[in-house]
Motif scaffolding. Structure first.
Motif, short mmCIF file in Angstrom:
data_model
loop_
_atom_site.label_atom_id
_atom_site.label_comp_id
_atom_site.label_asym_id
_atom_site.label_seq_id
_atom_site.Cartn_x
_atom_site.Cartn_y
_atom_site.Cartn_z
N ASN A 51 0.86 -1.19 -0.04
CA ASN A 51 -0.02 -0.09 0.09
C ASN A 51 0.93 1.54 -0.03
OD1 ASN A 51 -2.52 -1.41 -0.02
ND2 ASN A 51 -2.95 -1.33 2.10
N THR A 52 2.04 1.29 -0.82
CA THR A 52 2.77 2.38 -0.94
C THR A 52 2.62 3.21 -2.24
OG1 THR A 52 4.64 1.25 -1.70
CG2 THR A 52 4.56 1.73 0.78
N SER A 53 1.55 2.74 -3.05
CA SER A 53 1.15 3.27 -4.48
C SER A 53 -0.14 3.79 -4.50
CB SER A 53 1.74 2.26 -5.51
OG SER A 53 1.21 2.63 -6.63
N MET A 54 -0.46 4.68 -5.24
CA MET A 54 -1.92 5.21 -5.48
C MET A 54 -1.93 5.82 -6.85
SD MET A 54 -2.15 8.72 -3.19
CE MET A 54 -1.90 7.91 -1.63
N VAL A 55 -3.21 5.58 -7.37
CA VAL A 55 -3.59 6.30 -8.54
C VAL A 55 -4.58 7.38 -8.51
CG1 VAL A 55 -4.63 5.90 -10.75
CG2 VAL A 55 -3.28 4.15 -9.93
N LEU A 56 -4.30 8.43 -9.07
CA LEU A 56 -5.15 9.44 -8.65
C LEU A 56 -5.82 10.19 -10.01
CD1 LEU A 56 -2.51 10.00 -6.62
CD2 LEU A 56 -4.06 11.48 -5.64
N ASN A 57 -7.21 10.70 -9.96
CA ASN A 57 -7.75 11.43 -10.92
C ASN A 57 -7.29 12.84 -10.94
OD1 ASN A 57 -9.36 12.17 -13.09
ND2 ASN A 57 -11.21 11.29 -12.17
N PRO A 58 -6.86 13.16 -12.02
CA PRO A 58 -6.30 14.56 -12.18
C PRO A 58 -7.33 15.65 -12.50
CG PRO A 58 -5.48 13.67 -14.10
CD PRO A 58 -6.06 12.62 -13.37
N ASN A 59 -8.52 15.14 -12.72
CA ASN A 59 -9.74 15.92 -13.45
C ASN A 59 -10.44 16.25 -12.39
OD1 ASN A 59 -8.80 15.59 -15.98
ND2 ASN A 59 -9.84 13.55 -16.04
N VAL A 60 -10.32 16.03 -11.05
CA VAL A 60 -11.08 16.19 -9.93
C VAL A 60 -10.33 17.33 -9.02
CG1 VAL A 60 -12.49 15.69 -8.00
CG2 VAL A 60 -12.65 14.21 -10.13
N ASN A 61 -10.71 18.25 -8.48
CA ASN A 61 -9.91 19.17 -7.51
C ASN A 61 -10.64 19.10 -6.07
OD1 ASN A 61 -7.95 20.76 -6.61
ND2 ASN A 61 -8.60 22.62 -7.53
N PRO A 62 -9.97 18.87 -5.32
CA PRO A 62 -8.60 17.73 -5.23
C PRO A 62 -8.61 16.55 -5.89
CG PRO A 62 -9.55 17.77 -2.98
CD PRO A 62 -10.55 18.49 -3.70
N ASN A 63 -7.60 16.20 -6.21
CA ASN A 63 -7.35 14.74 -6.96
C ASN A 63 -8.21 13.85 -6.22
OD1 ASN A 63 -5.85 16.23 -8.95
ND2 ASN A 63 -3.88 15.47 -8.35
N THR A 64 -8.64 13.01 -6.92
CA THR A 64 -9.33 11.85 -6.45
C THR A 64 -8.59 10.66 -6.48
OG1 THR A 64 -11.63 12.96 -6.73
CG2 THR A 64 -11.51 10.26 -6.30
N VAL A 65 -8.57 9.79 -5.09
CA VAL A 65 -7.88 8.75 -5.18
C VAL A 65 -8.33 7.60 -5.94
CG1 VAL A 65 -6.74 6.92 -3.79
CG2 VAL A 65 -6.40 9.19 -3.11
N VAL A 66 -8.21 6.97 -6.98
CA VAL A 66 -8.99 5.97 -7.73
C VAL A 66 -8.60 4.59 -6.92
CG1 VAL A 66 -9.22 5.04 -9.98
CG2 VAL A 66 -8.90 7.42 -9.82
N GLY A 67 -7.36 4.33 -6.71
CA GLY A 67 -7.00 3.16 -6.13
C GLY A 67 -5.70 3.25 -5.43
N ILE A 68 -5.38 2.42 -4.46
CA ILE A 68 -4.27 2.15 -3.42
C ILE A 68 -3.94 0.69 -3.69
CG2 ILE A 68 -3.41 2.43 -1.34
CD1 ILE A 68 -5.34 4.49 -0.49
N GLY A 69 -2.78 0.55 -3.80
CA GLY A 69 -1.93 -0.97 -3.92
C GLY A 69 -0.56 -1.12 -3.65
N ASP A 70 0.03 -2.03 -3.78
CA ASP A 70 1.40 -2.47 -3.58
C ASP A 70 2.23 -2.09 -4.71
OD1 ASP A 70 0.24 -3.64 -1.51
OD2 ASP A 70 0.53 -5.83 -2.08
N GLN A 71 3.51 -1.93 -4.41
CA GLN A 71 4.49 -1.64 -5.42
C GLN A 71 5.69 -2.60 -5.45
OE1 GLN A 71 6.87 1.91 -5.67
NE2 GLN A 71 6.12 2.38 -3.63
#
Length: 273
Positions: free
Chosen positions: A176-196
């Motif tokens: 859980n040290t990686s995340m995917v964010l949506n840059p089209n929303v302010n503040p950026n929305t976390v789309v997913g959290i996972g391992d790296q």
């Protein structure tokens, strides 16, 4: 690149040591009827071994717990143009285990080994006074696949020091040290959290001592300095990516540099003579 400089000088030093060892090798032989006669305690053997290990990545370099890398765009669940943010953890030194297989001829041996260890992976920030604050404490797994050439000394007696030079393929996975964010929303929305998983390759440089209790069994211990360049990351986006620095503290070359001294102790068992 700092790693390249270190690897160059370490390799040069190893070549010089190996070259100088030829004189020692010659001292282990005598001339009988014009032919060299080996007095090596171990003339040749194939073997397997098992070790207990103490493994680390140097937290004073890129694996400090303060660095992060940003990637984009990535695709998750059909959403396009998201970006991935991977944090680079600091890992604690911890114990693990390893297995090795090798073959020896006279003073030389070739080995392949696999090391595995579990660690605490930590991410840090600073408070208003500049003191470190732990943001996340999670789990990490460090594995390495190693290919090494060893040169033994004082080969006519059972207790034999050695040096080794080789390469490693290394993998550091953290939870859980990686995340995917949506840059089209302010503040950026976390789309997913996972391992790296950070992966890379590098140089091994080590030394140790092996004590033979007969031809088939030995006790062995040593230390290995690993210089590894982690040039690929696979995080919450599940895509292999090349790091780009998020801040000035990160390495601007597109790779994480980690080096650490690792220790091992164990046994080997020969299965031929």
């Amino acid at each position: 690149m700092r790693l390249n400089r270190i690897a160059f000088f370490a390799t040069l030093l190893s070549i010089l040591c190996l070259g100088a060892s030829f004189k020692v090798w010659a001292d282990d032989e005598i001339e009988t009827y014009g032919m060299p006669e080996s007095h090596d305690f171990i003339k040749h053997r194939s073997y397997i071994g098992f070790f207990g290990t103490s493994a680390d990545i140097d937290n004073n370099n890129d694996f400090s717990g303060y660095n992060g890398y940003i990637f984009g765009p990535v695709t998750v669940s059909g959403a396009i143009s998201n970006y991935e943010l991977d944090f680079v953890p600091a890992i604690n030194r911890n114990f693990g285990f390893a297995g090795v297989a090798g073959h020896r001829e006279g003073p030389w041996a070739m080995e392949v080994s696999y090391w595995y260890s579990n660690h605490t992976a930590s991410l840090y920030s600073t408070d208003a006074t500049g003191n470190p604050v732990t943001v996340l404490s999670t789990t990490g797994v460090l594995t390495t696949l190693n290919f090494d050439l060893k040169r033994y000394f004082f080969t006519n007696i059972p207790t034999q020091p050695f040096i080794d030079l080789g390469m490693n393929l290394a993998f550091l996975s953290s939870h859980n040290t990686s995340m995917v964010l949506n840059p089209n929303v302010n503040p950026n929305t976390v789309v997913g959290i996972g391992d790296q998983t950070e992966s890379g390759f590098g140089l091994n440089l080590g030394a140790g001592l092996e004590i033979y209790l007969g031809d088939g069994f030995s006790l062995i211990g040593g230390a290995v300095q690993r210089f590894t360049s982690f040039a690929q990351s696979n995080g919450a986006g599940k895509v292999d990516l090349t790091p780009t620095p998020l801040n000035s503290a990160a390495n601007p070359t597109g790779a994480l540099e980690g080096n650490g001294i690792n220790f091992y102790v164990g046994t080997t068992v020969g299965f031929d003579e």
